[in-house]
Write an enzyme that holds these catalytic residues in place. Structure first.
Site, PDB file in Angstrom:
ATOM      1  N   LYS A   1       0.851  -1.195   0.000  1.00 18.19           N
ATOM      2  CA  LYS A   1       0.000   0.000   0.000  1.00 18.19           C
ATOM      3  C   LYS A   1       0.885   1.242   0.000  1.00 18.19           C
ATOM      4  CE  LYS A   1      -1.688   2.703   2.982  1.00 18.19           C
ATOM      5  NZ  LYS A   1      -1.606   3.991   2.277  1.00 18.19           N
TER       6      LYS A   1
ATOM      7  N   GLY B   1       7.219   4.827   8.133  1.00 19.45           N
ATOM      8  CA  GLY B   1       6.358   5.988   8.329  1.00 19.45           C
ATOM      9  C   GLY B   1       6.565   6.576   9.707  1.00 19.45           C
ATOM     10  N   SER B   2       5.511   7.164  10.231  1.00 23.97           N
ATOM     11  CA  SER B   2       5.653   7.877  11.501  1.00 23.97           C
ATOM     12  C   SER B   2       5.743   6.904  12.679  1.00 23.97           C
ATOM     13  CB  SER B   2       4.466   8.823  11.695  1.00 23.97           C
ATOM     14  OG  SER B   2       3.276   8.076  11.754  1.00 23.97           O
ATOM     15  N   THR B   3       6.414   7.356  13.724  1.00 22.64           N
ATOM     16  CA  THR B   3       6.552   6.533  14.930  1.00 22.64           C
ATOM     17  C   THR B   3       5.175   6.256  15.532  1.00 22.64           C
ATOM     18  OG1 THR B   3       8.768   7.351  15.307  1.00 22.64           O
ATOM     19  CG2 THR B   3       7.630   6.497  17.231  1.00 22.64           C
ATOM     20  N   GLU B   4       4.295   7.242  15.441  1.00 19.09           N
ATOM     21  CA  GLU B   4       2.954   7.075  16.012  1.00 19.09           C
ATOM     22  C   GLU B   4       2.210   5.902  15.360  1.00 19.09           C
ATOM     23  OE1 GLU B   4       0.602  10.439  15.055  1.00 19.09           O
ATOM     24  OE2 GLU B   4      -1.236   9.465  15.768  1.00 19.09           O
TER      25      GLU B   4
ATOM     26  N   GLY C   1       3.628   3.504  13.648  1.00 18.31           N
ATOM     27  CA  GLY C   1       4.426   2.307  13.956  1.00 18.31           C
ATOM     28  C   GLY C   1       3.997   1.702  15.287  1.00 18.31           C
TER      29      GLY C   1
ATOM     30  N   GLU D   1      10.419   0.982  10.183  1.00 17.98           N
ATOM     31  CA  GLU D   1      11.418   2.027   9.933  1.00 17.98           C
ATOM     32  C   GLU D   1      10.699   3.343  10.170  1.00 17.98           C
ATOM     33  OE1 GLU D   1      13.079   4.889   8.613  1.00 17.98           O
ATOM     34  OE2 GLU D   1      13.130   4.126   6.551  1.00 17.98           O
TER      35      GLU D   1
ATOM     36  N   CYS E   1      13.535  10.756   6.589  1.00 16.77           N
ATOM     37  CA  CYS E   1      13.522  10.225   7.960  1.00 16.77           C
ATOM     38  C   CYS E   1      14.887  10.370   8.625  1.00 16.77           C
ATOM     39  CB  CYS E   1      13.058   8.779   7.970  1.00 16.77           C
ATOM     40  SG  CYS E   1      13.940   7.763   6.795  1.00 16.77           S
TER      41      CYS E   1
ATOM     42  N   GLU F   1      10.371  15.562  15.376  1.00 17.48           N
ATOM     43  CA  GLU F   1      10.698  15.453  13.952  1.00 17.48           C
ATOM     44  C   GLU F   1       9.830  16.441  13.179  1.00 17.48           C
ATOM     45  OE1 GLU F   1       9.468  11.809  11.907  1.00 17.48           O
ATOM     46  OE2 GLU F   1      11.393  11.812  10.877  1.00 17.48           O
TER      47      GLU F   1
END
Ligand code: NAI
Length: 803
Positions: free
Chosen positions: A200, A252-255, A257, A274, A308, A405
């Site tokens: 996706k 993508g974003s840590t959130e 993840g 990642e 990133c 970030e």
């Protein structure tokens, strides 16, 4: 009479006034391609483009102008299901193709990407807003490079990954900042290893993935091997939740993840993440400042800072800070922001209005928190979504803009005095993706690089990537690597024979009526096993003990009932012993051999203890002790051999893939076998330089509490191995929640494993959970590289060399 007209400018005047004219790359072929699809796309499933089940599409916008480029399908759960089914159906045949055949397919895709390189580059610039210079010279060539490199791994798969098999169906979710490159990073290794894929792309940038799908179809890749479902976060969530997916690979974003880690907990899906970063760019006083300035341009203004691993924190040694700031401002004044397809611009557009708003808000917050903001005097274009390069000075290390970030062209600077202070500042972030170190003193650079807690370090360079060198983070930047041999491990699983499918039973002591063991006539001399923390026996904080029974219900003794406080103390002790990581492998090996030697000297006693704890015969008890001694020898042998690699990257540099310990690792041992299970998990970790907090078998802890005295006599520094007895699942959870524990290995119930994975999201620690037993006594299954690989993380240090 004719008059001679004076030229309006002298050459000198013309030269001084010279301004750039536009140098646009033609977008006509790509617009024609979009038109040939009616500016409307469906999903690519089972080798064909299909309309979404519920017919919903959304607009994809062009960041350089804000205009609509195309409409793409919003994938529903039904669409995702169809794609997963196609991938599942295609997987058995794909994995049984020879490695050579898979290599030919990947090779064909690489060639197709090269044939259509310019179209892909133009489309990427239109869709993402990044300069054509970058898509043409970096993104697309690297896409081809990844496909070629992994065609090689497919070819070598059987010999280089003997004993391993593909994981199955892989769900891959990628971001918008390097759309096609992230696709290649994910798809190439997955297919090389024999997995099939449902990918996706990000909702802002799906178009190059759709063009790639066409190349896949035309290149004759078997239907169902690569499937593409477009859509937003809801589509991604449906893919994550689909029970037919065996692995999720996410960038993508840590959130998000974190959310994915929570959703996949206990499902058995493997996971690589990642995530974000706040990467430091360290400049020492002896660095060549002109090179540094160009390095900074690449670090933070490349791709508008939407990277990133962007070098978003500039850490400068005090004496040169002002000089560097002035040079940077002069360079920023000459940077050009403009139309992405203009070949002579430095920076393009920001991907979407929401991202632009986020950048503006964070910059405003930086100013409100007292930092000084500087931007060039020129104005960025008004059409489209542009933001100028921005420099912050006077930034407190705890300021929002120094911690969060920003994902935009915004650089924050701090100064430092000494190398130690530089390392401290650099590591003052929960992230750990990348760093750059600039110094003309190679000794200094190579002293600093291993001390930075991150997955990639560039010496006197920045933002170098290659398919042969692993990329990925430490700590909250995620886990897993992409690229190189280390990246291939993310797409394979060990093949185990025999396979045990019955889960571990609950690790609670049997509750028969207690009968004290008086078999020897005299009452045995009472012993009170405590916990083992920092090399000392410690009473449990609770003041309570737990009875330990034999299989037949006899009371064998009591052990301390450890709690949260005991785990905290043990974690502290494990951190205090971190010098273990810096001991040479040879020294660690000597201590492991010594432990084995001391265990061997007391083999009869341990065999009897193992037998009485487990209800096994004396012979079986002795067999477990002998296996434990052999296992200690195995990891002593490996301690100085599980070394890294030097990657052959296609620039004048080497990339040193260093194997670094993960840090403090929590270990929850299998219910049985008590001694061998403990040693099988603790020894590889310790051999690799980690320190450990171990929870022994809940039902049979006594062989391990006896083991303290073996450790005490083996020169093991206090705190390297800490042992907390008690209720395994309760203690496991405390370990998983603890932010100073870097990884947790758990063997126990499915319920316990789920809880560990769910609780691990605080600091996004790595977890390795198993709820079906292994044949621990079989060295092919109970020891070896599989354990060592999990005991380390790879740091790639790029070092320029040669002429
Ligand atoms: P995001 O993490 O929301 O999006 C990345 C991908 O995940 C997209 O394909 C998105 O559709 C998908 N996604 C979103 N929610 C999901 C869910 N619940 N389950 C599964 N998939 C889901 O990132 P976003 O919103 O585009 O950017 C927000 C911030 O994230 C940025 O400002 C930046 O700080 C960071 N970011 C970091 C990236 C990196 O490479 N580390 C890349 C993109 C964003």
């Amino acid at each position: 009479m004719t008059s001679i007209t004076k030229p309006s400018n002298t050459v000198r005047e013309l030269f001084d006034a010279m301004s750039y004219g536009p140098a646009p790359e033609s977008d006509a072929p790509v617009r024609a391609w979009l038109a040939s699809h009616g500016h409307r796309f469906g999903h690519f499933i089972d080798g064909v483009f299909i309309e979404p089940r519920d017919g919903v599409h959304f607009d994809v916008l062009e960041p350089g102008s804000g205009a609509v480029l195309a409409q793409v399908a919003q994938g529903s759960a039904a669409d995702v299901d169809l794609a997963v089914q196609a991938a599942r159906a295609a997987q058995p045949a794909w994995k049984t193709l020879s490695g050579h055949t898979r290599a030919r397919h990947l090779y064909a895709l690489a060639r197709a990407v090269q044939r259509h390189a310019r179209a892909l580059a133009v489309l990427e610039s239109l869709d993402n807003g990044k300069p054509i210079r970058e898509t043409r010279d970096l993104d697309i060539p690297l896409v081809a490079r990844h496909l070629y490199h992994h065609a090689g791994w497919a070819q070598l798969f059987d010999s280089e990954f003997a004993g391993y098999a593909p994981i199955g169906v892989v769900g891959q979710i990628i971001p918008w900042n390097f759309p096609l490159l992230m696709l290649a990073w994910k798809v190439a290794p997955a297919l090389a290893a024999g997995n099939t894929v449902v990918l996706k792309p990000a909702e802002y940038t799906p178009l190059t993935a759709l063009m790639f799908a066409e190349l896949v179809r035309d290149a004759g890749l078997p239907a169902g091997v690569f499937n593409l479902v477009t859509g937003d976060g809801a589509t991604g969530a449906a893919l994550v939740e689909h029970p037919g997916v065996d692995k999720i690979a996410f960038t993508g974003s840590t959130e998000v993840g974190r959310r994915i880690r929570t959703v996949t907990a206990g499902t058995g899906k493997s996971l690589s993440l990642e995530l974000g970063g706040k990467s430091p760019f360290l400049v020492f006083a002896d660095a060549d400042l002109d090179s540094v300035v160009e390095g900074v341009v690449d670090a933070i203004w490349f791709n508008q800072g939407q990277v990133c691993c962007a070098g978003s924190r500039l850490l400068v040694q005090e004496g040169i800070a002002d000089a560097l700031t002035e040079k940077l401002k002069a360079r920023m004044e000459r940077l050009r922001v403009g139309a992405p397809l203009d070949k002579s611009i430095d920076m393009g557009a920001i991907v979407a209005p929401v991202q632009l708003t986020r950048i503006r808000e964070l910059v405003a917050q930086g100013v409100a928190e007292g930092a000084s903001c500087w931007q060039p005097t020129w104005a960025e274009p008004a059409d489209g979504w542009f933001y100028p390069p921005t420099l912050f000075t006077n930034v407190a290390p705890a300021a929002t803009i120094a911690q969060v970030e920003i994902f935009g062209p915004v650089l924050v600077t701090h100064s430092f005095r000494t190398p130690d202070e530089a390392v401290q500042l650099a590591n003052n972030t929960p992230y750990g993706l990348a760093a750059s170190v600039w110094s003309d003193d190679i000794n200094l650079a190579l002293d600093i690089a291993p001390r930075l807690r991150c997955g990639v370090v560039w010496v006197n360079s920045t933002n170098l990537f290659d398919a042969s060198a692993g990329f990925g983070g430490y700590r909250e930047s995620g886990f897993g690597r992409e690229g190189g041999r280390e990246g291939m491990w993310e797409y394979v699983k060990a093949v185990r024979v025999p396979v045990i499918t019955t889960p571990y039973e609950s690790d609670a002591a049997p509750v028969a009526a207690p009968v004290t063991d008086r078999s020897a006539g005299l009452p045995s001399l009472d012993r009170t096993p405590k916990l083992y923390i920092g090399g000392q026996q410690a009473r449990p904080d609770s003041g309570y003990s737990r009875p330990v029974h034999a299989q037949d219900g006899r009371l064998l003794g009591d052990v301390g009932d450890g709690n949260r406080k005991d785990i905290r103390n043990a974690v502290e002790a494990a951190h205090a012993a971190s010098a273990w990581a810096r001991k040479p492998g040879h020294a660690r090996a000597q201590i492991l051999y010594y432990i084995a030697e001391n265990l061997s000297a007391r083999a009869d006693e341990f065999a009897a203890r193992v037998a009485s704890s487990s209800g096994a015969s004396a012979i079986e008890g002795m067999r477990e002790v002998e296996s434990s001694i052999s296992r200690l020898f195995t990891y002593a042998a490996w301690a100085d051999k599980h070394d890294g690699a030097v990657h052959d990257v296609p620039v004048r540099a080497v990339s040193l893939a260093m194997h670094e310990p993960i840090g403090v690792v929590g270990v929850v041992c299998p219910p049985a076998p008590s001694l061998l299970g403990f040693i099988s998990l603790v020894a590889p970790l310790v051999a690799a330089g980690n320190t450990v907090v171990a929870v022994p078998s809940e039902s049979a802890p006594l062989p391990i509490t006896d083991f303290y005295s073996v450790l005490d006599t083996s020169d093991l520094p206090g705190g390297v191995i800490n042992i907390v007895t008690g209720q395994a699942d309760r203690l496991a959870r405390v370990l998983a929640e603890h932010d100073n524990v870097d990884a947790v290995w758990y063997c126990g119930s499915h319920h316990g494993a789920t809880a560990v994975e769910r609780a691990s999201t605080g600091n996004l620690k790595q977890t390795w959970t198993e709820w079906t037993p292994r044949e621990w006594g079989d060295p092919r299954i109970g020891e070896g590289r599989e354990f060592l690989r999990r005991a380390i993380q790879v740091k790639n240090i790029w070092i320029p060399y040669g002429a």
